[in-house]
Design a protein around this motif. Structure first.
Motif, PDB file in Angstrom:
ATOM      1  N   ARG A  21      64.415  26.477  45.914  1.00  0.00           N
ATOM      2  CA  ARG A  21      63.326  26.764  44.950  1.00  0.00           C
ATOM      3  C   ARG A  21      62.833  28.236  44.912  1.00  0.00           C
ATOM      4  O   ARG A  21      62.558  28.687  46.071  1.00  0.00           O
ATOM      5  CB  ARG A  21      62.056  25.574  44.943  1.00  0.00           C
ATOM      6  N   VAL A  22      62.618  28.699  43.879  1.00  0.00           N
ATOM      7  CA  VAL A  22      62.539  30.309  43.842  1.00  0.00           C
ATOM      8  C   VAL A  22      61.238  30.332  42.847  1.00  0.00           C
ATOM      9  O   VAL A  22      61.283  29.804  41.655  1.00  0.00           O
ATOM     10  CB  VAL A  22      63.611  31.165  43.233  1.00  0.00           C
ATOM     11  N   ASP A  23      60.195  30.840  43.403  1.00  0.00           N
ATOM     12  CA  ASP A  23      58.841  30.940  42.485  1.00  0.00           C
ATOM     13  C   ASP A  23      58.690  32.537  42.320  1.00  0.00           C
ATOM     14  O   ASP A  23      59.098  33.331  43.096  1.00  0.00           O
ATOM     15  CB  ASP A  23      57.761  30.682  43.245  1.00  0.00           C
ATOM     16  N   ILE A  24      58.365  32.936  41.096  1.00  0.00           N
ATOM     17  CA  ILE A  24      58.215  34.604  40.716  1.00  0.00           C
ATOM     18  C   ILE A  24      56.639  34.703  39.989  1.00  0.00           C
ATOM     19  O   ILE A  24      56.241  33.542  39.698  1.00  0.00           O
ATOM     20  CB  ILE A  24      59.142  35.295  39.965  1.00  0.00           C
ATOM     21  N   TRP A  25      55.910  35.708  40.336  1.00  0.00           N
ATOM     22  CA  TRP A  25      54.857  36.116  39.577  1.00  0.00           C
ATOM     23  C   TRP A  25      54.839  37.427  39.442  1.00  0.00           C
ATOM     24  O   TRP A  25      55.170  38.221  40.386  1.00  0.00           O
ATOM     25  CB  TRP A  25      53.736  35.306  40.315  1.00  0.00           C
ATOM     26  N   HIS A  26      54.205  37.841  38.493  1.00  0.00           N
ATOM     27  CA  HIS A  26      53.974  39.464  38.391  1.00  0.00           C
ATOM     28  C   HIS A  26      53.067  39.739  37.268  1.00  0.00           C
ATOM     29  O   HIS A  26      52.471  38.747  36.431  1.00  0.00           O
ATOM     30  CB  HIS A  26      55.292  40.199  37.922  1.00  0.00           C
ATOM     31  N   CYS A  27      52.615  40.904  37.064  1.00  0.00           N
ATOM     32  CA  CYS A  27      51.358  41.503  36.237  1.00  0.00           C
ATOM     33  C   CYS A  27      52.028  41.399  34.653  1.00  0.00           C
ATOM     34  O   CYS A  27      53.316  41.515  34.431  1.00  0.00           O
ATOM     35  CB  CYS A  27      50.718  42.444  36.618  1.00  0.00           C
ATOM     36  N   ASP A  28      51.149  41.528  33.744  1.00  0.00           N
ATOM     37  CA  ASP A  28      51.532  41.744  32.257  1.00  0.00           C
ATOM     38  C   ASP A  28      51.737  43.114  32.009  1.00  0.00           C
ATOM     39  O   ASP A  28      51.773  43.863  32.904  1.00  0.00           O
ATOM     40  CB  ASP A  28      50.602  40.953  31.352  1.00  0.00           C
ATOM     41  N   ALA A  29      51.959  43.411  30.772  1.00  0.00           N
ATOM     42  CA  ALA A  29      52.347  44.687  30.638  1.00  0.00           C
ATOM     43  C   ALA A  29      50.935  45.788  30.764  1.00  0.00           C
ATOM     44  O   ALA A  29      51.227  46.734  30.937  1.00  0.00           O
ATOM     45  CB  ALA A  29      52.422  44.828  29.166  1.00  0.00           C
ATOM     46  N   SER A  30      49.799  45.199  30.756  1.00  0.00           N
ATOM     47  CA  SER A  30      48.442  46.026  31.077  1.00  0.00           C
ATOM     48  C   SER A  30      48.218  46.043  32.708  1.00  0.00           C
ATOM     49  O   SER A  30      47.122  46.509  32.945  1.00  0.00           O
ATOM     50  CB  SER A  30      47.358  45.678  30.083  1.00  0.00           C
ATOM     51  N   GLY A  31      48.829  45.217  33.336  1.00  0.00           N
ATOM     52  CA  GLY A  31      48.838  45.456  34.891  1.00  0.00           C
ATOM     53  C   GLY A  31      47.757  44.353  35.427  1.00  0.00           C
ATOM     54  O   GLY A  31      47.381  44.146  36.480  1.00  0.00           O
ATOM     55  N   LEU A  32      47.481  43.063  34.680  1.00  0.00           N
ATOM     56  CA  LEU A  32      46.786  41.976  34.830  1.00  0.00           C
ATOM     57  C   LEU A  32      47.573  40.752  35.500  1.00  0.00           C
ATOM     58  O   LEU A  32      48.807  40.489  34.887  1.00  0.00           O
ATOM     59  CB  LEU A  32      46.140  41.478  33.821  1.00  0.00           C
ATOM     60  N   TYR A  33      47.284  40.138  36.533  1.00  0.00           N
ATOM     61  CA  TYR A  33      47.939  38.774  36.886  1.00  0.00           C
ATOM     62  C   TYR A  33      47.161  37.753  36.516  1.00  0.00           C
ATOM     63  O   TYR A  33      45.852  37.778  36.279  1.00  0.00           O
ATOM     64  CB  TYR A  33      47.691  38.925  38.551  1.00  0.00           C
ATOM     65  N   SER A  34      47.813  36.558  36.245  1.00  0.00           N
ATOM     66  CA  SER A  34      46.907  35.484  35.848  1.00  0.00           C
ATOM     67  C   SER A  34      46.308  34.956  37.172  1.00  0.00           C
ATOM     68  O   SER A  34      46.756  34.888  38.249  1.00  0.00           O
ATOM     69  CB  SER A  34      47.906  34.294  35.415  1.00  0.00           C
ATOM     70  N   GLY A  35      45.181  34.464  36.868  1.00  0.00           N
ATOM     71  CA  GLY A  35      44.151  33.753  37.806  1.00  0.00           C
ATOM     72  C   GLY A  35      43.506  34.622  38.671  1.00  0.00           C
ATOM     73  O   GLY A  35      42.878  33.938  39.736  1.00  0.00           O
ATOM     74  N   TYR A  36      43.060  35.586  38.351  1.00  0.00           N
ATOM     75  CA  TYR A  36      42.268  36.457  39.255  1.00  0.00           C
ATOM     76  C   TYR A  36      41.219  37.239  38.633  1.00  0.00           C
ATOM     77  O   TYR A  36      41.382  37.600  37.279  1.00  0.00           O
ATOM     78  CB  TYR A  36      43.156  37.424  39.993  1.00  0.00           C
ATOM     79  N   ALA A  37      40.144  37.490  39.086  1.00  0.00           N
ATOM     80  CA  ALA A  37      39.002  38.217  38.548  1.00  0.00           C
ATOM     81  C   ALA A  37      39.057  39.593  39.223  1.00  0.00           C
ATOM     82  O   ALA A  37      39.817  39.912  40.001  1.00  0.00           O
ATOM     83  CB  ALA A  37      37.684  37.478  39.052  1.00  0.00           C
ATOM     84  N   GLY A  38      38.115  40.453  38.440  1.00  0.00           N
ATOM     85  CA  GLY A  38      38.159  41.968  39.184  1.00  0.00           C
ATOM     86  C   GLY A  38      39.260  42.673  38.800  1.00  0.00           C
ATOM     87  O   GLY A  38      39.603  43.579  39.783  1.00  0.00           O
ATOM     88  N   GLN A  39      39.963  42.588  37.713  1.00  0.00           N
ATOM     89  CA  GLN A  39      41.335  43.389  37.522  1.00  0.00           C
ATOM     90  C   GLN A  39      40.988  44.473  36.407  1.00  0.00           C
ATOM     91  O   GLN A  39      39.771  44.341  35.938  1.00  0.00           O
ATOM     92  CB  GLN A  39      42.330  42.338  36.923  1.00  0.00           C
ATOM     93  N   GLY A  40      42.092  45.092  36.182  1.00  0.00           N
ATOM     94  CA  GLY A  40      42.162  46.198  35.022  1.00  0.00           C
ATOM     95  C   GLY A  40      41.479  47.443  35.496  1.00  0.00           C
ATOM     96  O   GLY A  40      41.104  47.553  36.681  1.00  0.00           O
ATOM     97  N   ASP A  41      41.697  48.454  34.764  1.00  0.00           N
ATOM     98  CA  ASP A  41      41.230  49.949  35.209  1.00  0.00           C
ATOM     99  C   ASP A  41      39.813  50.000  35.460  1.00  0.00           C
ATOM    100  O   ASP A  41      39.373  50.716  36.179  1.00  0.00           O
ATOM    101  CB  ASP A  41      42.059  50.936  34.073  1.00  0.00           C
ATOM    102  N   ASP A  42      39.049  49.168  34.900  1.00  0.00           N
ATOM    103  CA  ASP A  42      37.602  49.194  35.016  1.00  0.00           C
ATOM    104  C   ASP A  42      37.322  47.998  36.053  1.00  0.00           C
ATOM    105  O   ASP A  42      35.940  48.014  36.661  1.00  0.00           O
ATOM    106  CB  ASP A  42      36.891  49.050  33.763  1.00  0.00           C
ATOM    107  N   GLY A  43      38.212  47.188  36.589  1.00  0.00           N
ATOM    108  CA  GLY A  43      37.980  46.235  37.429  1.00  0.00           C
ATOM    109  C   GLY A  43      36.981  45.195  36.864  1.00  0.00           C
ATOM    110  O   GLY A  43      36.545  44.141  37.720  1.00  0.00           O
ATOM    111  N   LYS A  44      36.859  45.124  35.645  1.00  0.00           N
ATOM    112  CA  LYS A  44      36.130  44.037  35.003  1.00  0.00           C
ATOM    113  C   LYS A  44      36.606  42.769  34.498  1.00  0.00           C
ATOM    114  O   LYS A  44      36.060  41.900  33.607  1.00  0.00           O
ATOM    115  CB  LYS A  44      34.948  44.709  34.043  1.00  0.00           C
TER     116      LYS A  44
END
Length: 172
Positions: A21-44
Motif C-alpha cells: 500500500r502506498v499513501d501520498i499527501w501534499h499541499c495544494d497550489a497555494s501551499g495548504l495541506y488538508s486537515g491542519y490549522a495555522g497555515q498560509g502565508d499569514d498562518g491564519k
C-alpha cells in the motif's frame, strides 16, 4: 496543473513489491495541506476537517502504484515535495518524500495564476535541509505530456526492516 505520480516499489533485491500500500499527501497550489490549522502565508488558514490531496493505492504485480493529482504548491521553509508512505500489511516499511525540479516549479509558480503568490518561495531543492539530508534518491523524474506532467520515483524498501519510530502523515 494535472500531475500523475507513479511509484515503482521494489524490495531489497530489486524485485517488484506487489500488494504494497502506498499513501501520498501534499499541499495544494497555494501551499495548504488538508486537515491542519495555522497555515498560509499569514498562518491564519485552517483546513481542519477537510481531506484533499491525499490518496492510497496498492501496487500491482509490477510493483507500481499510480496516482492522479495536481502539481503541489509550496510553503515557507520547504521546497516543492510530495510525502509518501509504503506499507506491507499493517507495517509501515518506509516514510519519505520526494522533490520536484526547481526549474519547473519556478515556471509554474511565476506564470500560472493558480500558483502565483505575493512572495517568491524561499527554499529550493539545494537549500532544503530535509532534501539535502536525503540526497539525490528523493528527486522525482518528471516529464511533460500534452495535458499533464508525469512524475516517477523508484522506491526501494527492505521487507525485513523493523521501523523504530512510527509517525503519522503530518503536514510539513
Amino acid at each position: 496543473v494535472p500531475l500523475e505520480v507513479g511509484f515503482e516499489v521494489q524490495d531489497e533485491t530489486g524485485a517488484p513489491l506487489p500488494a504494497a500500500r502506498v499513501d501520498i499527501w501534499h499541499c495544494d497550489a497555494s501551499g495548504l495541506y488538508s486537515g491542519y490549522a495555522g497555515q498560509g502565508d499569514d498562518g491564519k488558514t485552517s483546513t481542519v476537517g477537510e481531506k484533499f490531496l491525499r490518496g492510497v493505492q496498492t501496487t500491482g504485480a509490477d510493483g507500481v502504484a499510480a496516482f492522479t493529482t495536481i502539481y503541489p504548491g509550496w510553503y515557507r521553509g520547504r521546497t516543492t515535495h510530495i510525502h509518501f508512505k509504503v506499507w506491507q500489511g499493517a507495517t509501515a516499511v518506509l516514510t519519505s518524500q520526494f522533490s520536484l525540479p526547481d526549474a519547473l516549479s519556478e515556471f509554474l509558480y511565476t506564470q500560472l495564476a493558480d500558483y502565483k503568490r505575493a512572495s517568491l518561495r524561499d527554499t529550493l531543492n539545494s537549500t532544503d535541509g530535509i532534501m539535502i539530508q536525503a540526497g539525490a534518491t528523493v528527486m522525482g523524474n518528471v516529464r511533460e505530456e500534452k495535458d499533464r506532467y508525469i512524475a516517477t520515483l523508484a522506491v526501494y524498501v527492505d521487507r525485513n526492516a523493523k521501523p523504530t519510530v512510527e509517525r503519522g502523515g503530518a503536514a510539513g
